[in-house]
Design an enzyme around this catalytic site. Structure first.
Site, PDB file in Angstrom:
ATOM      1  CG  HIS A 218      -2.127  -0.674   1.025  1.00  0.00           C
ATOM      2  ND1 HIS A 218      -2.967  -0.495   0.006  1.00  0.00           N
ATOM      3  CD2 HIS A 218      -2.713  -1.635   1.823  1.00  0.00           C
ATOM      4  CE1 HIS A 218      -3.924  -1.414   0.298  1.00  0.00           C
ATOM      5  NE2 HIS A 218      -3.918  -2.074   1.296  1.00  0.00           N
TER       6      HIS A 218
ATOM      7  CB  CYS B 250      -2.223   3.631  -4.969  1.00  0.00           C
ATOM      8  SG  CYS B 250      -3.368   2.597  -5.547  1.00  0.00           S
TER       9      CYS B 250
END
Length: 278
Positions: free
Chosen positions: A79, A135
């Site tokens: 993440h 991301c």
């Protein structure tokens, strides 16, 4: 003789956040296998081994090991997030960051400022390739249209899933903001990236809001969509193929209807024209 050294990080499990992933460990193992076959001495950090302290230590050792002519590779699958900027160097008031395994339990992400400080210790002449399958920024407001057997999710961790309420941004009324504008800056690795000769950043998606790297299920196996297609493209290249050739080959598969992400290649023209993964 020039050395080749790599660090491959993959984190599926994020205790306490309710946002576990499924393809990141496979990503790291896949990158490590390919790099080892190309002569790289490779270190793996997976799940509970990839704490913030361990990531800092491993990155620091990798950077310190490189001298003139040496090749260094860091891959990160997990993440990405952002957090309130504490030193005033961000126009948007947010630091971009990578999420370690102990993000929620330790309450600390690895920020772009911290990564930049590690990279700043690198000796001149060492070539650095960063591969980021996470991301960059944005809030989870849009999901990709999935293939029939796909299980896609953005690799983005909202601040509310790990920061205590006392550290979350406030609105003009002094209350915790329910919505906020996403960062206008760069990804954590782009923010730490220095355009020196030989430096390259290969990233899974564009910077900015609503741009995501996707956790994906492809042919029955979990991977990052970017990692899967980057490694698939690598197999098709001729021995003399450049990094730019590799990037163009990846763009034949991404973005797609199932994975609407646009990979990015950052670096000097000279770096882009050197042989891929040399």
């Amino acid at each position: 003789m020039a050395k080749k050294t790599a660090l491959c990080i993959g984190i599926n499990n994020y205790p306490g956040t309710h946002m576990d992933l499924q393809g990141c460990v496979n990503d790291a193992q896949d990158w490590a296998a390919v790099l080892a076959a190309r002569g790289y001495k490779t270190t793996l950090l997976l799940d509970d081994k990839a704490t913030k302290a361990a990531m800092v230590d491993a990155m620091t050792k990798l950077i310190a090991s490189g001298g003139k002519g040496d090749s260094l590779v860091i891959t990160f699958s997990g993440h990405g997030t952002y957090q309130p900027d504490e030193d005033g160097d961000e126009v948007d008031g947010l630091d971009e960051a990578l999420c370690p395994y102990d993000l929620q339990t330790s309450g600390s992400a690895l920020t772009d400022d911290e990564i930049k400080a590690i990279f700043a210790t690198r000796k001149g002449g060492a070539r650095l390739l960063l591969i980021a399958d996470s991301c960059h920024s944005g809030t989870v407001t849009r999901a990709a249209k999935a293939d029939k057997d796909a299980d896609t999710r953005p690799r983005f961790m909202p601040m509310g899933n790990w920061l205590p309420a006392s550290r979350l941004p406030k609105n003009f009324a002094g209350k915790t903001a329910q919505t906020m504008v996403a960062p206008i800056g760069t990804s954590p690795l782009t923010g730490a990236f220095v355009k020196q000769v030989g430096d390259l950043l290969l990233a899974g998606c564009k910077e900015g809001p609503n741009n995501y790297s996707y956790d994906a299920k492809i042919n029955g196996r979990y991977n990052g969509a970017f990692t899967y297609y980057a490694l698939k493209a690598l197999k098709t290249l001729k021995p003399e193929a450049t990094c730019n050739d590799w990037y163009k080959a990846i763009l034949k598969s991404l973005p797609s209807a199932s994975y609407p992400q646009m990979p990015q290649l950052f670096g000097t023209s000279a770096a882009k024209t050197r042989k891929a993964l040399t």
